[in-house]
Structures are given as structure tokens and as C-alpha cells.
Design a protein around this motif. Sequence first.
Motif, mmCIF file in Angstrom:
data_model
loop_
_atom_site.group_PDB
_atom_site.id
_atom_site.type_symbol
_atom_site.label_atom_id
_atom_site.label_comp_id
_atom_site.label_asym_id
_atom_site.label_seq_id
_atom_site.Cartn_x
_atom_site.Cartn_y
_atom_site.Cartn_z
ATOM 1 N N LEU A 228 0.836 -1.204 0.000
ATOM 2 C CA LEU A 228 0.000 0.000 0.000
ATOM 3 C C LEU A 228 0.868 1.250 0.000
ATOM 4 C CD1 LEU A 228 -2.833 1.139 0.080
ATOM 5 C CD2 LEU A 228 -2.803 0.960 2.567
ATOM 6 N N ARG A 229 1.900 1.249 0.826
ATOM 7 C CA ARG A 229 2.794 2.413 0.859
ATOM 8 C C ARG A 229 3.528 2.581 -0.467
ATOM 9 N NH1 ARG A 229 4.877 4.489 6.587
ATOM 10 N NH2 ARG A 229 3.097 3.829 7.832
ATOM 11 N N ASP A 230 3.929 1.474 -1.070
ATOM 12 C CA ASP A 230 4.572 1.546 -2.390
ATOM 13 C C ASP A 230 3.642 2.212 -3.397
ATOM 14 O OD1 ASP A 230 6.731 0.221 -1.410
ATOM 15 O OD2 ASP A 230 6.331 -1.680 -2.404
ATOM 16 N N ALA A 231 2.416 1.736 -3.422
ATOM 17 C CA ALA A 231 1.446 2.258 -4.389
ATOM 18 C C ALA A 231 1.204 3.740 -4.166
ATOM 19 C CB ALA A 231 0.136 1.478 -4.297
ATOM 20 N N ILE A 232 1.094 4.136 -2.909
ATOM 21 C CA ILE A 232 0.858 5.543 -2.597
ATOM 22 C C ILE A 232 2.039 6.385 -3.044
ATOM 23 C CG2 ILE A 232 0.660 7.209 -0.707
ATOM 24 C CD1 ILE A 232 -0.956 5.010 0.792
ATOM 25 N N GLU A 233 3.231 5.916 -2.734
ATOM 26 C CA GLU A 233 4.429 6.675 -3.090
ATOM 27 C C GLU A 233 4.514 6.859 -4.608
ATOM 28 O OE1 GLU A 233 8.010 5.015 -1.486
ATOM 29 O OE2 GLU A 233 9.260 6.496 -2.521
ATOM 30 N N LEU A 234 4.163 5.802 -5.312
ATOM 31 C CA LEU A 234 4.278 5.862 -6.768
ATOM 32 C C LEU A 234 3.193 6.708 -7.416
ATOM 33 C CD1 LEU A 234 5.345 5.054 -9.503
ATOM 34 C CD2 LEU A 234 4.346 2.789 -9.193
#
Lengths: 119, 119
Positions: B21-27
Motif C-alpha cells: 500500500l505504501r509503495d502504491a501511494i508513493e508511486l
Amino acid sequence: MKTSAAACSNTAFWQERTLPLRDAIELLSGKWKICIIQNLTIGALRFKDLHERVRGISPKVLSKELQDLEQNQLVTRTVNDTRPVTVSYALTEHADAIQPVLDALIEFGSKHRKMITGK
Amino acid sequence: MKTSAAACSNTAFWQERTLPLRDAIELLSGKWKICIIQNLTIGALRFKDLHERVRGISPKVLSKELQDLEQNQLVTRTVNDTRPVTVSYALTEHADAIQPVLDALIEFGSKHRKMITGK
DNA sequence: ACCATTGATTACCTTTAGGAAAGTGACTTT
DNA sequence: AAAGTCACTTTCCTAAAGGTAATCAATGGT
């Protein structure tokens, strides 16, 4: 040449998708809101518990983000009648509409992570 | 008291959802990336067309965002052999995984818009 | 009186996002 | 030769996001 892209560029259909999309982005983008919402999906949490679960957030930012979510009617704030006063935050019904976004983001994030860290 | 929240706070399950989830948000977070991707869902577009469709973006920012998406293998860049050189951008297969995110955001944005502008 | 807990708020600062405007370079048309 | 097109790139700037640390107010315990 008239591509399908050009064909729908001026339609109401396009606006009906673009405007809500921009609304959603404006409301949800940023480092923390979606994480906060995810943590509340399992049920109401007190400020302190949220602060511990959303790793890395400062109380200042958590407080601000919660106010923002409350204003947008995604979260409710309840002051509890406990010895040291506690405050509970919970998702509203309206926030149910975010669950699919969360699921989709997690699914995408997983795939992306696998692809980037060598398939 | 041991809530269901507490019960799963230390599990691998939680990390398996939180990290992606954090990866997706960052991207994906920011004002433009999702809009750009939406505009490319109907097919490849040249820089100029993309610039016209994503209303309000400046060429500098569009260029930067496209580089970023290219690095993350969501978009391909193709230089065409035309009179004034043109460059086409298209979504990769990997970007298919974003479609559900887009749909979910649009759906949420619509509901949210209705609720805020007086139910 | 003093300390601890909870849920903030305040002041201060750094970093990042993003906008405006102009310029660049390769090429084509007039 | 001049002007236009396309895809950028550069410079300069402002505003917003977000971090650190300290403080505050209410309450209760010792």
C-alpha cells in the motif's frame, strides 16, 4: 484521423469520469490519509493507538489529517468518558466507498513490488 | 482488552498489505500521475495531445511525470519517424493493474461529490 | 505538590511539488 | 532567410507538505 480518443474527448462521459477522479485524487493523495483509513477499517481506534499503528507519522500530522477526513465526512470523532480523556476515530458509512480503492491499491502495489524487485 | 485490531497488528498479514500500500501511494500520489494514466487508457498519445488532454499541466511537469512513469515501467516512450519528430506514450501491460484503482477512484469520487454537494 | 497520561497545538524549519515563462534544437514549410 | 512545429529543458519562484521538538490542558494517581 479520428481516433477513439478524439471521439470521446469532448463528451459528457469524459467529464463524468475526469471530475470525480480529480476530486478523489485531491482528497486522498498525500502520504498518510489512505494509511489512516486502512487502519480504521478493522474498527474504531483511539488517537494513541492510531499513532502507534501508522508508523512514522507525528501527532501533529495525524491530528491534521484526521480533521481533514472528518470534514470530508469519512471519519467520526468521539470523545470517550474515560479517566484520561480518550478520543475514538471511526470510519463513516460513506468511507465504505473507499474500500475498493484500498483493495485495488494493495493489489497493484503487490504486483508492482514483485515486478520491480526482479520478477 | 484484545480487539481484532490488536490481534492482527503484528502479523505478517498486516505487513503484506501495508508495505504494498505504501509503495502504491508513493508511486501514484500527486496531482497528475493518475490523470495521465487515465488519458492513456484509451490508447497511445503523443506528447502534445497528452498535454492538451490533461488540462492545466505544464510541459515541464508532464515531461517529468512521464519520465517517472517510464522508470517504473508503467509507460513506454516511442520516438516516431514523422516530419516534425513526435513521441508517443503508451501504457505497458504492467499498467493494466492500475485500471481497478482508476475505476475505484472514479466510483468513490462520484459518490463523494454527490454527498458533498447536498445529497 | 508533583508526575503521568492522552490528545492535541504551536513554533520553527526543511523538503518537495508544482506553476510561469522563456529558451533550445531538430526539422519543415513558405 | 524566416517562421513554425514538436518535444522538451532551464531558470526562477511560491506554496504546500511534512518533520522535530516543545508546550498545553484536563484528569487522576501518589
